[in-house]
Motif scaffolding. Structure first.
Motif, short mmCIF file in Angstrom:
data_model
loop_
_atom_site.label_atom_id
_atom_site.label_comp_id
_atom_site.label_asym_id
_atom_site.label_seq_id
_atom_site.Cartn_x
_atom_site.Cartn_y
_atom_site.Cartn_z
N ILE A 18 3.01 -16.82 -1.16
CA ILE A 18 3.14 -15.75 -2.14
C ILE A 18 1.77 -15.30 -2.62
N GLY A 19 0.85 -16.26 -2.81
CA GLY A 19 -0.49 -15.91 -3.23
C GLY A 19 -1.19 -14.99 -2.24
N ASP A 20 -1.03 -15.30 -0.94
CA ASP A 20 -1.62 -14.44 0.09
C ASP A 20 -1.09 -13.02 -0.02
N LEU A 21 0.19 -12.91 -0.31
CA LEU A 21 0.82 -11.60 -0.46
C LEU A 21 0.18 -10.81 -1.60
N MET A 22 -0.11 -11.50 -2.70
CA MET A 22 -0.73 -10.83 -3.85
C MET A 22 -2.11 -10.30 -3.49
N TRP A 23 -2.89 -11.08 -2.73
CA TRP A 23 -4.23 -10.63 -2.34
C TRP A 23 -4.17 -9.34 -1.53
N HIS A 24 -3.10 -9.19 -0.75
CA HIS A 24 -3.00 -8.04 0.16
C HIS A 24 -2.45 -6.77 -0.49
N LEU A 25 -1.92 -6.88 -1.70
CA LEU A 25 -1.27 -5.72 -2.32
C LEU A 25 -2.17 -4.48 -2.38
N PRO A 26 -3.44 -4.61 -2.80
CA PRO A 26 -4.29 -3.41 -2.82
C PRO A 26 -4.45 -2.77 -1.43
N THR A 27 -4.47 -3.61 -0.39
CA THR A 27 -4.60 -3.08 0.97
C THR A 27 -3.33 -2.36 1.40
N PHE A 28 -2.17 -2.95 1.10
CA PHE A 28 -0.90 -2.27 1.42
C PHE A 28 -0.88 -0.88 0.79
N ARG A 29 -1.25 -0.83 -0.48
CA ARG A 29 -1.21 0.45 -1.20
C ARG A 29 -2.20 1.46 -0.62
N ALA A 30 -3.36 0.96 -0.21
CA ALA A 30 -4.37 1.85 0.35
C ALA A 30 -3.91 2.44 1.68
N ILE A 31 -3.26 1.62 2.50
CA ILE A 31 -2.73 2.13 3.77
C ILE A 31 -1.61 3.13 3.50
N ALA A 32 -0.72 2.79 2.55
CA ALA A 32 0.38 3.70 2.20
C ALA A 32 -0.15 5.05 1.71
N ALA A 33 -1.28 5.03 1.00
CA ALA A 33 -1.84 6.27 0.46
C ALA A 33 -2.32 7.22 1.55
N THR A 34 -2.54 6.71 2.75
CA THR A 34 -2.98 7.58 3.85
C THR A 34 -1.81 8.26 4.55
N THR A 35 -0.58 7.91 4.17
CA THR A 35 0.60 8.46 4.83
C THR A 35 1.23 9.57 4.00
N PRO A 36 1.86 10.55 4.61
CA PRO A 36 2.55 11.60 3.85
C PRO A 36 3.66 11.05 2.97
N GLU A 37 4.30 9.97 3.42
CA GLU A 37 5.41 9.39 2.65
C GLU A 37 4.93 8.58 1.46
N GLY A 38 3.67 8.11 1.52
CA GLY A 38 3.16 7.22 0.49
C GLY A 38 3.78 5.85 0.56
N GLN A 39 4.31 5.47 1.72
CA GLN A 39 4.97 4.19 1.89
C GLN A 39 4.70 3.60 3.27
N VAL A 40 4.83 2.27 3.35
CA VAL A 40 4.77 1.57 4.62
C VAL A 40 5.95 0.61 4.70
N VAL A 41 6.25 0.18 5.92
CA VAL A 41 7.21 -0.89 6.14
C VAL A 41 6.40 -2.17 6.34
#
Length: 338
Positions: A18-41
């Motif tokens: 779970i801790g690893d997941l928390m570290w990655h949250l800013p990266t998930f959001r940054a990748i999502a921000a590059t998409t028209p949907e604003g989301q990733v799977v």
């Protein structure tokens, strides 16, 4: 999104905690921000419990669990499993936040047009991906350092490494309904851990709780169901009946809500410690093996030395809590009224 490749963007984070997941949250959001949907799977390990932790995260459209295999055919099974995921989801792009080659090969075999990953000089991954890649010299660096470098390399905009985990309002309401009659401010003790080298003795948590009785009228002992047998005899022996509350039965979303509604957190190097920092609660981590960097302004460490969490004394833990309680004025925040 193009007509040729209308599928979603898939992000693969294979870390197990779970801790690893928390570290990655800013990266998930940054990748999502590059998409028209604003989301990733998101594709993650079941042990990360990502579907529960990120249930209300708007940048995560859905979570798919990639199985963790063992045995002589582990590599083949992992390729086939991620190939299956890619064939079902039909992503237009895959971002692999690791150096491993198996998901990269699977994405190539599944015909995913865009494939990104760490690289780090691992040809088994780089041959299946488009660059740019992190250099081989970064292999020993901590994951947080790699993520920051990877973001910069790919032009991903990250303003802060603070995870800023969002809470489910229903979970917050459930915790308030159950515990709001308990006097505050509250302190959460994170007594669970994944291995003995990361587990501070239960009797030391008990002693720390007693030493902090003047500051915290209620202390919650937070772990998992498997921690109850180890912890309950020590907790039952506490002299102030009812002040120390066992909360190992909480589902993960309510555990996060309990932490967020508390004044602060003292606990083992585990998922709840990272959750505490992620929801903006002052968190003091008791470090054993492979100490986590203090990546959040909410997070401070007590380091007993590599593999020696038992070297951290009760006095050190109590002093750390008292210092931060005074400096950060935990008692002045009416968190539960928010």
């Amino acid at each position: 999104m193009t007509a040729q490749h209308p599928g979603p963007v898939l992000v693969y984070a294979p870390d197990r905690g779970i801790g690893d997941l928390m570290w990655h949250l800013p990266t998930f959001r940054a990748i999502a921000a590059t998409t028209p949907e604003g989301q990733v799977v998101l594709v993650a390990r079941p042990s990360s419990r990502a579907a529960e932790v990120l249930a209300v995260e708007p940048t995560i459209a859905s979570v798919i669990y990639a199985r963790h295999f063992t045995g002589s055919l582990k590599g083949v099974k992992e390729v086939l499993d991620f190939w299956r995921i890619c064939r079902e989801v039909k992503p237009r792009a895959v971002w692999i936040l690791e150096k491993i080659g198996r998901p990269a090969q699977a994405a190539w075999l599944a015909g995913v047009p865009e494939r990104r990953g760490f690289g780090l000089g691992h040809k088994s991954q780089e041959q299946w991906l488009q660059g740019p890649f992190l250099p081989k010299a970064m292999r020993p660096d901590h994951r947080l350092t790699k993520l920051a470098a990877f973001e910069a390399l790919h032009g991903l905009k990250v303003d802060s490494r603070e995870p800023g985990l969002l809470l489910d309002p229903k979970a917050v309401a459930a915790v308030k309904a159950r515990f709001d009659d308990r006097p505050g401010p509250w302190l959460v003790l994170g007594v669970g851990a994944s291995e003995p080298a990361r587990t501070w003795p239960a009797e030391r948590f008990a002693a720390a709780s007693q030493a902090l009785a003047d500051l915290f009228p209620t202390v919650f002992w937070l772990g998992g169901p498997g921690d109850v047998a180890r912890i309950k005899p020590t907790l039952d022996a506490q002299p102030m009946a009812g002040r120390d509350v066992l909360t190992c039965d909480l589902p993960l979303d309510q555990a996060a809500a309990l932490i967020a509604l508390s004044a602060g957190f003292l606990g083992n190097d585990s998922g709840p410690l990272n959750v505490a920092a992620s929801v903006g609660r002052p968190a003091i981590g008791l470090m054993g093996t492979s100490p986590v960097p203090a990546y959040s302004r909410w997070f401070s460490r007590l380091d007993g030395g590599e593999g020696r969490i038992a070297d951290i004394s009760v006095d050190q833990a109590v002093s750390a809590v008292r210092t931060r309680f005074t400096q950060e004025e935990w008692a002045n925040r009416d968190i539960r009224a928010a």
